[in-house]
Design a protein around this motif. Structure first.
Motif, PDB file in Angstrom:
ATOM      1  N   SER A   1      39.138  35.844 -47.901  1.00 37.66           N
ATOM      2  CA  SER A   1      39.207  34.569 -47.156  1.00 37.66           C
ATOM      3  C   SER A   1      37.889  34.258 -46.512  1.00 37.66           C
ATOM      4  O   SER A   1      37.140  33.189 -46.306  1.00 37.66           O
ATOM      5  N   LYS A   2      37.398  35.537 -45.954  1.00 39.60           N
ATOM      6  CA  LYS A   2      36.190  35.351 -45.213  1.00 39.60           C
ATOM      7  C   LYS A   2      34.951  34.943 -46.467  1.00 39.60           C
ATOM      8  O   LYS A   2      34.177  34.348 -45.929  1.00 39.60           O
ATOM      9  N   ALA A   3      35.210  35.450 -47.353  1.00 41.81           N
ATOM     10  CA  ALA A   3      33.905  35.175 -48.461  1.00 41.81           C
ATOM     11  C   ALA A   3      34.048  33.619 -48.815  1.00 41.81           C
ATOM     12  O   ALA A   3      33.171  33.084 -49.055  1.00 41.81           O
ATOM     13  N   LEU A   4      35.511  33.324 -48.809  1.00 47.44           N
ATOM     14  CA  LEU A   4      35.585  31.852 -49.404  1.00 47.44           C
ATOM     15  C   LEU A   4      34.928  30.945 -48.153  1.00 47.44           C
ATOM     16  O   LEU A   4      34.446  29.941 -48.544  1.00 47.44           O
ATOM     17  N   VAL A   5      35.324  31.144 -46.895  1.00 47.63           N
ATOM     18  CA  VAL A   5      34.871  30.326 -45.632  1.00 47.63           C
ATOM     19  C   VAL A   5      33.310  30.455 -45.831  1.00 47.63           C
ATOM     20  O   VAL A   5      32.750  29.239 -45.557  1.00 47.63           O
ATOM     21  N   ALA A   6      32.824  31.698 -46.156  1.00 44.91           N
ATOM     22  CA  ALA A   6      31.079  31.663 -46.169  1.00 44.91           C
ATOM     23  C   ALA A   6      30.697  30.693 -47.313  1.00 44.91           C
ATOM     24  O   ALA A   6      29.815  30.154 -47.270  1.00 44.91           O
ATOM     25  N   LEU A   7      31.327  30.993 -48.328  1.00 41.88           N
ATOM     26  CA  LEU A   7      30.989  30.105 -49.887  1.00 41.88           C
ATOM     27  C   LEU A   7      31.052  28.859 -49.609  1.00 41.88           C
ATOM     28  O   LEU A   7      30.144  27.646 -49.636  1.00 41.88           O
TER      29      LEU A   7
ATOM     30  N   ILE B   1      43.180  52.434 -49.101  1.00 44.48           N
ATOM     31  CA  ILE B   1      42.816  51.257 -48.777  1.00 44.48           C
ATOM     32  C   ILE B   1      42.003  50.626 -50.121  1.00 44.48           C
ATOM     33  O   ILE B   1      40.752  51.405 -50.251  1.00 44.48           O
ATOM     34  N   ALA B   2      42.152  49.514 -50.719  1.00 41.79           N
ATOM     35  CA  ALA B   2      41.541  48.849 -51.567  1.00 41.79           C
ATOM     36  C   ALA B   2      40.111  48.382 -51.160  1.00 41.79           C
ATOM     37  O   ALA B   2      39.829  48.058 -50.067  1.00 41.79           O
ATOM     38  N   GLU B   3      39.185  48.744 -51.901  1.00 46.34           N
ATOM     39  CA  GLU B   3      37.615  48.196 -51.586  1.00 46.34           C
ATOM     40  C   GLU B   3      37.541  46.864 -51.287  1.00 46.34           C
ATOM     41  O   GLU B   3      37.017  46.437 -50.397  1.00 46.34           O
ATOM     42  N   THR B   4      38.226  46.066 -52.248  1.00 43.95           N
ATOM     43  CA  THR B   4      38.195  44.524 -51.723  1.00 43.95           C
ATOM     44  C   THR B   4      39.622  44.198 -51.874  1.00 43.95           C
ATOM     45  O   THR B   4      40.596  44.895 -52.592  1.00 43.95           O
TER      46      THR B   4
END
Length: 249
Positions: A102-108, A232-235
């Motif tokens: 979600s953070k990457a989506l907000v940034a995009l 913990i998954a990297e992404t």
């Protein structure tokens, strides 16, 4: 002869559980499909002409929104590639994927979206991030409504299978809490030192850990104190979780 192969417990909702199980089995594992959550679609009143683009942070949001709104000539902003693919299959166009969280989506969206475009967030009842608030604070026009919610269910577990569970897939903090409840209920059948929790995020693991710490069962308290095996998954996506299973395979 009884098959004593180790099992991967697939805990996600029914809508995606079989797909995940097939991917896990392709890696050579056996699977136990027993969801700890279910999806309940909600029915908010949505004006289909009040927005120009829609934001999806999961396939669940996509599916629920698609039943509420027939418009498809909308820009679909998607949190990941799997959701983006599903949006294209449903006819949304154009479809844009952040390929991450979600953070990457907000940034995009901040970097590339038309600031005059009216956005609608097809949200879960308990969003993991305040996505709409973050975009509004940056000057975007964002309306939102909860289009689905996740509810806990008692997993259908066969006591004979429980000692064979080697890995548990944890795909959200809420799922983590539900898994902990099930683990506490079945603590006398699970082999905690042999368990590995494959988590989509640190928050998902914290859901498990917080739940288990509430138990008074000696086996669980000892296992938590000794340190449970968790990865913990990297992404924050299923592909990254499966790569952790490949490492063990």
């Amino acid at each position: 002869m009884m098959d004593r192969a180790p099992l991967v417990w697939v805990t996600r909702t029914t809508e995606g559980a079989r797909r995940t199980a097939r991917a896990v089995e392709a890696l050579g594992y056996h699977t136990l499909v027993a969801p700890v959550l279910k999806i309940q679609a909600l029915k908010p009143i949505i004006d289909p002409h009040s927005f120009d683009a829609v934001i999806f942070t999961s396939r669940n949001g996509l599916n629920a929104f698609s039943t509420l709104c027939s418009r498809r000539a909308l820009t679909a902003w998607c949190v990941g590639d799997a959701t983006a693919l599903a949006a294209r299959e449903k006819g949304f166009q154009p479809v844009i994927s952040a390929g991450a969280d979600s953070k990457a989506l907000v940034a995009l969206i901040r970097q590339t979206a038309d600031r005059h475009s009216r956005l609608f967030y097809a949200a879960p009842a308990e969003p993991a991030a305040a996505l709409g608030k973050a975009l509004r604070a940056d000057g975007f026009q964002v309306s939102e409504a909860a289009v689905y919610e996740t509810q806990g269910v008692v997993p259908r577990l066969n006591p004979a299978d429980l000692p064979r569970i080697s890995h548990i897939l944890v795909q959200s903090p809420k799922a983590g809490r539900a898994i902990a409840e099930a683990a506490i209920a079945w603590h006398d059948k699970l082999c905690f030192p042999n368990l590995c929790f494959i988590c989509i995020s640190e928050a998902a693991w914290q859901g498990v850990e917080a739940g288990l710490r509430q138990s008074t069962a000696p086996e669980i308290r000892q296992a938590v104190s000794a340190g449970l095996d968790r990865r913990i998954a990297e992404t924050p996506d299923e592909a990254a979780m499966l790569r952790l299973l490949e490492t063990d395979g």
